[in-house]
Design an enzyme around this catalytic site. Structure first.
Site, PDB file in Angstrom:
ATOM      1  N   GLU A 119       0.786  -1.251   0.000  1.00 20.34           N
ATOM      2  CA  GLU A 119       0.000   0.000   0.000  1.00 20.34           C
ATOM      3  C   GLU A 119       0.813   1.294   0.000  1.00 20.34           C
ATOM      4  O   GLU A 119       0.439   2.254   0.669  1.00 20.34           O
ATOM      5  CB  GLU A 119      -0.946   0.014   1.215  1.00 20.34           C
ATOM      6  CG  GLU A 119      -1.894  -1.162   1.261  1.00 20.34           C
ATOM      7  CD  GLU A 119      -2.834  -1.136   2.472  1.00 20.34           C
ATOM      8  OE1 GLU A 119      -2.652  -0.280   3.365  1.00 20.34           O
ATOM      9  OE2 GLU A 119      -3.749  -1.975   2.531  1.00 20.34           O
ATOM     10  N   GLU A 141      -5.755 -11.312  -0.336  1.00 17.13           N
ATOM     11  CA  GLU A 141      -6.529 -11.118   0.898  1.00 17.13           C
ATOM     12  C   GLU A 141      -8.025 -11.174   0.589  1.00 17.13           C
ATOM     13  O   GLU A 141      -8.801 -10.311   1.014  1.00 17.13           O
ATOM     14  CB  GLU A 141      -6.174  -9.773   1.544  1.00 17.13           C
ATOM     15  CG  GLU A 141      -4.691  -9.562   1.756  1.00 17.13           C
ATOM     16  CD  GLU A 141      -4.341  -8.236   2.447  1.00 17.13           C
ATOM     17  OE1 GLU A 141      -5.240  -7.576   3.008  1.00 17.13           O
ATOM     18  OE2 GLU A 141      -3.155  -7.869   2.423  1.00 17.13           O
TER      19      GLU A 141
END
Ligand code: GLA
Length: 392
Positions: A185, A300
């Site tokens: 991220e 995820e």
């Protein structure tokens, strides 16, 4: 909040398990803002109802396509052992490898949680994802404390800390880890801004640039070479299928390549809902990544049953998991896995962010609200979503 629903159900577990759950939730308190602690959905009473976890191991069914993984917290090695050992061949530590969890002081590591998970993986012939080496969140205070942004000595100090962190983890766990989320991220969600800068990221703040991303990949590659590991190096993020975000990610990957760093692939976190991203959006993103010479993983995956409006921070009210909703979710899982199989030459792994609906971060993010995002229900019974991805 419907406390009765939250406290419902289930079988096998004891008060000790409940305590373990509460303890394991502690690190999650330092995750994204907006996240709140929630009462656990773990069972409070014993029942004798038989549990149907499904007959076909997910990982065996998908062996010709890609690995099937799950995020895991150490207590689940016991509470969810049956489902875990039967269905999954790949593990990602939900929290135990994050900087704040594993590297508590400059000279103190807390290996015990990761050791439990890696021992289990080795015993069961499973492989793992190293998650995550560099992230703006869940960092220990000592890491950036006292460092002056842009100061060359402090940049050097932070670089050495990063190199030693990566080297230590690669040496201890390199034998069982087949891919690393080297950076998580780092790309900005803000239009026109390439990276999360100083306000959002301690890493960017001290370096004053994106150089830490390059260093993380270089250090990881060197640490893997030193440990004879051929693990793949990934950049991992959410909203990867959004064209503006993907453009930035591909630009970052090209920059890394130009500087001589190895990056093997892009991880789609896959925190999706029943309609977004669309199959067409995913296809376009997969194609772009493949054209860029990179591999893909879904790292995820969970399918929220809510469609929130993030632009206005408006969250849907809690809803019951009706038969119709279960069917709808199964349809969504089915179409996603059809797509994944179509792209299986390029997909290394599909990892779920949890096994069963009794334990999911989405019960407390973005608000406290029951969600039902996984393949198995609160009692560990296979949901229709399981059958939708097995029956083809
Ligand atoms: C991100 C991180 C994960 C996890 C989830 C929320 O996706 O990569 O490790 O913290 O947020 O649970």
């Amino acid at each position: 909040m419907n406390t009765k629903t939250l406290l419902k159900k289930n079988t096998i577990h004891t008060v000790a398990v409940l305590l373990a759950v509460l303890l394991s939730l502690l690190p999650a308190c330092v995750t994204r803002s907006g996240e709140k602690p929630v009462a656990s959905k773990q069972p409070v009473e014993e029942t004798t109802k038989a549990v149907d976890i499904g007959d076909v191991p997910l990982h065996e069914k998908y062996a010709p396509y890609f690995a099937i993984g799950t995020a895991i917290s150490p207590y689940q090695l016991e509470t969810h052992e049956k489902i875990l050992a039967f269905h999954f061949s790949h593990l990602t530590p939900e929290n135990n490898m994050k900087f704040a969890n594993i590297h508590r002081r400059e000279d103190i590591y807390g290996f015990s949680g990761m050791d439990m998970v890696t021992d289990f993986a080795r015993e069961h012939g499973m492989r793992m994802t190293g998650h995550a080496l560099v992230w703006h969140s869940q960092n220990p205070k000592w890491l950036f404390e006292g460092l002056v942004p842009g100061n060359p000595d402090d940049i050097e100090r932070l670089s050495r800390r990063l190199e030693s962190h990566i080297g230590t983890l690669a040496a201890r766990y390199g034998d069982v880890i087949d891919n690393w989320d080297v950076v998580n991220e780092a790309v900005s969600e803000t239009e026109g801004l390439m990276y999360r800068t100083g306000e959002e990221s301690g890493w960017y703040n001290i370096f004053g640039s994106e150089e830490f991303i390059y260093l993380a990949f270089i250090y990881t590659e060197a640490a893997l070479d030193a440990n004879d590991s051929e693990a793949l190096l990934f950049y991992n993020d959410y909203n990867v299928a959004r064209p503006e975000k993907l453009e930035k990610i591909m630009k970052m990957a090209a920059w890394l390549h130009e500087k001589g760093a190895r990056i093997d692939g892009i991880g789609f976190q896959g925190h999706w809902n029943m309609t977004e991203p669309s199959i067409d959006e995913l296809k376009a993103a997969f194609d772009t990544i493949i054209e860029g010479g990179l591999k893909i993983k879904i790292s995820e995956l969970d399918i929220s049953v809510y469609k929130d409006d993030w632009t206005t921070s408006t969250w849907e009210d809690e809803k019951p998991f009706t038969a119709e909703l279960e069917r709808e979710q199964a349809g969504r899982y089915g179409e996603l896995f059809t797509l994944f199989r179509e792209y299986s030459d390029h997909i290394t792994e599909v990892t779920f962010w949890g096994m069963s609906d009794d334990r999911t971060w989405l019960d407390r993010f973005p608000v406290v609200r029951n969600n039902y995002p996984l393949l198995f229900d609160d009692d560990l019974n296979a949901k229709q979503a399981y059958h939708a991805i097995i029956d083809f």
